[in-house]
Scaffold this motif. Structure first.
Motif, short mmCIF file in Angstrom:
data_model
loop_
_atom_site.label_atom_id
_atom_site.label_comp_id
_atom_site.label_asym_id
_atom_site.label_seq_id
_atom_site.Cartn_x
_atom_site.Cartn_y
_atom_site.Cartn_z
N UNK A 134 0.81 -1.22 0.00
CA UNK A 134 0.00 0.00 0.00
C UNK A 134 0.84 1.26 0.00
N UNK A 135 2.17 1.15 0.00
CA UNK A 135 3.04 2.32 0.05
C UNK A 135 4.17 2.13 -0.96
N UNK A 136 4.37 3.13 -1.83
CA UNK A 136 5.36 3.02 -2.90
C UNK A 136 6.78 2.86 -2.44
N UNK A 137 7.08 3.21 -1.19
CA UNK A 137 8.46 3.08 -0.71
C UNK A 137 8.87 1.61 -0.65
N UNK A 140 10.17 -1.18 -4.76
CA UNK A 140 11.40 -1.82 -5.24
C UNK A 140 11.72 -3.10 -4.48
N UNK A 141 11.48 -3.11 -3.17
CA UNK A 141 11.77 -4.31 -2.38
C UNK A 141 10.84 -5.45 -2.77
N UNK A 142 9.56 -5.13 -2.95
CA UNK A 142 8.62 -6.18 -3.36
C UNK A 142 9.03 -6.79 -4.69
N UNK A 143 9.33 -5.96 -5.68
CA UNK A 143 9.68 -6.49 -7.01
C UNK A 143 10.96 -7.31 -6.94
N UNK A 144 11.95 -6.85 -6.18
CA UNK A 144 13.20 -7.63 -6.08
C UNK A 144 12.94 -8.99 -5.44
N UNK A 145 12.00 -9.06 -4.51
CA UNK A 145 11.71 -10.35 -3.87
C UNK A 145 11.06 -11.33 -4.84
N UNK A 327 -1.27 6.22 -1.62
CA UNK A 327 0.19 6.40 -1.55
C UNK A 327 0.91 5.64 -2.65
N UNK A 328 0.37 4.51 -3.09
CA UNK A 328 0.98 3.80 -4.22
C UNK A 328 0.82 4.58 -5.51
N UNK A 329 -0.36 5.16 -5.71
CA UNK A 329 -0.57 5.97 -6.91
C UNK A 329 0.35 7.18 -6.89
N UNK A 330 0.49 7.81 -5.75
CA UNK A 330 1.37 8.97 -5.65
C UNK A 330 2.79 8.63 -6.09
N UNK A 331 3.29 7.48 -5.64
CA UNK A 331 4.65 7.08 -6.02
C UNK A 331 4.73 6.76 -7.51
N UNK A 332 3.71 6.10 -8.05
CA UNK A 332 3.74 5.73 -9.46
C UNK A 332 3.63 6.95 -10.38
N UNK A 333 2.98 8.00 -9.91
CA UNK A 333 2.90 9.22 -10.71
C UNK A 333 4.30 9.73 -11.04
#
Length: 511
Positions: A134-137, A140-145, A327-333
């Motif tokens: 739920x948070x863009x921070x 990167x960690x999620x995708x690397x996992x 917050x995820x949308x904010x990061x993706x923007x």
């Protein structure tokens, strides 16, 4: 047959397609053979970096026809009654590389670029209405996992479950992923969702929160794990081939777009955070409203130019549509457009597939591969006194954000009664799935977790599913085989209080 002469990229005729220039009889090639150099240099550069996420995919062109009336909620031109808007869509998998099989168990991207009369609108979604975080921070960690280990370069279930169990907000999406809906049978036969919460603004300036749902009209169909594995071994491009062949046959797939609309003020007191990407809005609270039909009727003429180089960014809004406090949308923007500038180039929006079909009056200047420019008499800065374009708040509407409402943001983050991580996953298991589906979900989970090699992470995975549903957790615990070890290797003991860790991460029930 054509009778045209091969030319260099600069337009000069070429003497030979087959033989490079050489000196004498020893075969030494000369660098003055500029066509040889051009061919080899171009060949070395024919690829752009593949997407870090959503690398494997395909797409098509089509149009969106409005059949409903949502003008009371948004003044966006593409959603006005009778509007017919051209579009391009790209379907994809999330974690796999470009050569990975289409039928791996993975969410599917569902990204649409609408060529509206007010500029391009990009809707970047998936075939699931929720996401793992739920948070863009954490992205990167999620995708690397989900990618590959740095040493062996192998994908690793231990790494995946380590992240998932340390990020319990993933429970809802993981339940989707490992259930029957985890592997679509075809891109044509899966639903698409905007996933995020967006903002709609009507002609009077009233604001609403909205979620997009694209329902396939071909019938929603999925694959079992065995079917997907068999197809993966026979045709890695199964979904690309299926979409292309259907359109070539004239079987144009369609989707019906429906939206859920939440009044602006409801977000302040709703029982969970409506901007949380791991949550869905119950339809009994906010029923779907029909908007129109999307039809795909044209295959790309060139995959690289029109699909590999198509660049989506959720920062591409149009008047009447804007962001939310998600917050995820904010990061993706930020991150999506930045990724395209790196991957395709600074001026990627000048490529035909990305260029708006509306008039363009931009102050962007120069940069690599800049091919468009205004007349020299037009200034390249703003404000100016020489007739250059100027911003128009009335035409643009309220684009740029929601009203500055600190109470809304604080309430959305902290003050909802059902902001836990497992209740909606539990509802999916117990209220949507029948017993056969629950049994298959348990088998899929057991098969996935059985490849986890770290005992503490395995135990956390068991507790994770106990938190989703007690019966499901026990099925997983009882179905896992003992950990295997190599000769002479000791399996490390789990740290004390593993169960306590998981229990500590379960929120108290809503009162």
């Amino acid at each position: 047959m054509t009778d045209s002469t091969t030319t260099t990229n600069s337009g000069a005729p070429v003497a030979s397609d087959q033989h490079s220039q050489s000196v004498g009889n020893d075969g030494s090639i000369v660098l003055t053979d500029h066509y040889l150099v051009e061919k080899l240099a171009q060949f070395n550069r024919e690829r752009v970096p593949e997407r870090v996420v959503h690398a494997k995919g395909g797409g098509a062109f089509g149009h969106f026809q409005v059949t409903g009336d949502v003008a009371q909620y948004t003044r966006a031109a593409l959603f006005q009654p009778g509007a017919d808007t051209k579009l391009v869509i790209r379907f994809s998998s999330v974690a796999g590389e470009q050569g990975s099989p289409d039928t791996w168990r993975d969410p599917r991207g569902f990204a649409i670029k609408f060529y509206t009369p007010e500029g391009n609108y990009d809707l970047v979604g998936n075939n699931t209405p929720v996401f793992f975080i739920k948070d863009g921070i954490k992205f990167p960690d999620f995708i690397r996992s989900q990618k590959r280990l740095p040493g062996s370069h192998l994908r690793d279930n231990t790494m995946q479950w380590d992240f998932w169990t340390l990020s319990p907000e993933s429970a809802h999406q993981v339940t989707w992923l490992l259930g029957d809906r985890g592997i679509p049978s075809s891109w044509r036969k899966m639903n698409g969702y905007g996933s995020h919460t967006y903002q709609w603004i009507n002609a009077d300036g009233e604001r609403f929160w909205v979620k997009y749902h694209f329902h396939t009209n071909q019938g929603h169909e999925t694959l079992t794990q065995d079917q997907a594995d068999q197809i993966a071994g026979q045709d890695a491009d199964f979904h690309i081939r299926d979409l292309y062949a259907a359109i070539e046959r004239g079987e144009f797939p369609t989707w019906t777009l429906k939206v859920q609309v939440m009044p602006y003020e409801d977000a302040k007191s709703y029982r969970f955070n409506p901007f949380d990407l791991t949550k869905v809005w119950p339809h009994e609270d906010y029923p779907e409203i029909e908007v129109g039909t999307m039809t795909l009727d044209t295959n790309p003429e060139n995959y690289f130019a029109q699909i590999e180089q198509v660049a989506f960014a959720p920062s591409n809004f149009v008047p009447g549509i804007d962001a939310s406090p998600d917050k995820m949308l904010q990061a993706r923007i930020f991150s999506y457009a930045d990724a395209q500038r790196y991957r395709v180039g600074t001026n990627y929006q000048q490529l035909p597939v990305n260029a708006p079909q509306s008039e363009l009056h931009s102050y962007s200047k120069e940069g690599a591969m800049n091919v468009t420019f205004p007349p020299a008499s037009k200034p390249v800065y703003a404000p100016n006194s020489f007739g250059g374009p100027h911003a128009d708040a009335e035409r643009a509407g309220d684009a740029g954000g929601w009203q500055s409402d600190g109470e809304l943001v604080r309430a959305a983050v902290t003050l909802h009664a059902e902001d836990d991580d497992f209740s909606q996953a539990n509802a999916l298991v117990n209220q949507v799935m029948d017993q056969d589906q629950r049994d298959r979900l348990a088998l899929n989970v057991i098969g996935h977790v059985s490849q986890v090699t770290h005992p503490e992470i395995r135990e956390r995975a068991v507790q994770y599913w106990r938190n989703v549903d007690a019966w499901l957790g026990e099925q997983v615990a009882n179905g896992l085989p003992p950990l295997k070890t190599t000769a002479g290797e000791q399996v490390p003991e789990p740290t004390p209080n593993v169960g306590d860790w998981a229990q500590d991460h379960v929120p108290e029930p809503a009162k």
